[in-house]
Design an enzyme around this catalytic site. Structure first.
Site, PDB file in Angstrom:
ATOM      1  N   GLY A 144     -30.149   3.633  17.530  1.00 32.02           N
ATOM      2  CA  GLY A 144     -28.985   4.314  17.356  1.00 32.02           C
ATOM      3  C   GLY A 144     -28.749   5.637  17.826  1.00 32.02           C
ATOM      4  N   THR A 145     -29.366   6.198  19.049  1.00 28.31           N
ATOM      5  CA  THR A 145     -28.904   7.398  19.364  1.00 28.31           C
ATOM      6  C   THR A 145     -27.682   7.558  19.857  1.00 28.31           C
ATOM      7  OG1 THR A 145     -29.497   6.856  21.758  1.00 28.31           O
ATOM      8  CG2 THR A 145     -31.466   7.696  20.308  1.00 28.31           C
ATOM      9  N   MET A 200     -27.014  -5.638  20.579  1.00 28.05           N
ATOM     10  CA  MET A 200     -27.608  -6.379  21.498  1.00 28.05           C
ATOM     11  C   MET A 200     -27.547  -8.095  21.026  1.00 28.05           C
ATOM     12  SD  MET A 200     -28.979  -4.433  23.435  1.00 28.05           S
ATOM     13  CE  MET A 200     -29.870  -2.893  23.539  1.00 28.05           C
ATOM     14  N   LEU A 220     -20.832 -11.440  21.760  1.00 25.74           N
ATOM     15  CA  LEU A 220     -19.672 -12.074  20.888  1.00 25.74           C
ATOM     16  C   LEU A 220     -18.890 -12.901  21.727  1.00 25.74           C
ATOM     17  CD1 LEU A 220     -18.953  -8.388  19.742  1.00 25.74           C
ATOM     18  CD2 LEU A 220     -19.844 -10.287  18.342  1.00 25.74           C
ATOM     19  N   HIS A 223     -22.643   0.698  28.186  1.00 24.32           N
ATOM     20  CA  HIS A 223     -23.737  -0.163  28.921  1.00 24.32           C
ATOM     21  C   HIS A 223     -24.186   0.899  29.850  1.00 24.32           C
ATOM     22  CE1 HIS A 223     -25.698  -3.345  30.923  1.00 24.32           C
ATOM     23  NE2 HIS A 223     -25.576  -2.826  32.115  1.00 24.32           N
TER      24      HIS A 223
END
Ligand code: GAR
Length: 203
Positions: A16-17, A95, A98, A114
């Protein structure tokens, strides 16, 4: 009266950076047209959840296995987003791929970061460190990050922002990943969030 802000949800799976970069940008006033009101993780142990809690943001864990498959998983995520009237969905180290059902339902409202200059080193199978391993294998001298809209094609939606980063002699995938995050991802993702939220307010 406080100005109305776009409601932002961030979908995460790991450290979560990038979420942190968004939360920091919010605190610093770089993001002023939107507010993160929800963080959803598809992994129970994602440290990103802790970052959200520390920032006082509502968290939700939705596990595919517990939902009973991809369709039910996506329905649960969609319901949570709709119930909270989310305007912008940010995939930040999320990750999971969908389906078209999901991306069509929120068309023009989902963005992803990305860690390469799309169309290089992207698509199914290119995520996390693998992207940087592939870049080093190819021997490119420049890589970077891309923020793009999400459609049914993995990493295939319209490009919103890109930033280039130099590959240096002796780079390992880990060193390159850190440089790409620091020099590109953590900068362009908050910028893109602010740009899109500001645009949404005008509409
Ligand atoms: C980031 O480098 C992000 O660009 C990448 O995973 C990392 C997550 O780090 N995402 C992908 O590869 C998606 N295809 P974070 O959890 O610390 O933000």
């Amino acid at each position: 009266m406080a100005e109305k802000k776009a409601r932002v949800a961030v979908l995460v799976s790991g450290g979560g950076t990038n979420l942190q970069a968004i939360l920091d940008a919010q605190r610093a006033g770089v993001i002023r047209s939107g507010e993160v009101v929800l963080v959803i993780s598809n992994k129970a142990d994602a440290y990103a959840l802790e970052r959200a809690r520390l920032a006082g943001v509502e968290t939700l864990t939705v596990l595919r296995g517990e939902c009973g498959g991809q369709e039910a998983f996506e329905r649960a995520v969609a319901q949570a987003l709709e119930e909270r009237q989310i305007d912008l969905i940010v995939l930040a180290g999320f990750m999971a791929i969908l389906s078209r059902w999901f991306t069509d339902r929120f068309a023009g409202k989902i963005i992803n970061v990305h860690p390469s200059l799309i169309p290089s080193f992207c698509g199914a199978g290119f995520y996390g460190l693998r992207v940087h391993e592939a870049a080093l294998r190819k021997g490119v001298k420049v890589t970077g990050a891309t923020v793009h809209f999400v459609n049914e094609i993995p990493d295939g939606g319209e490009i919103i922002m890109q930033k280039a980063v130099r590959v240096l002699p002796g780079d390992t995938p880990e060193r390159l990943q850190k440089r790409v995050m620091r020099q590109a991802e953590w900068k362009i993702l908050p910028q893109a969030v602010e740009t899109l939220c500001a645009r949404m307010k005008e509409e």
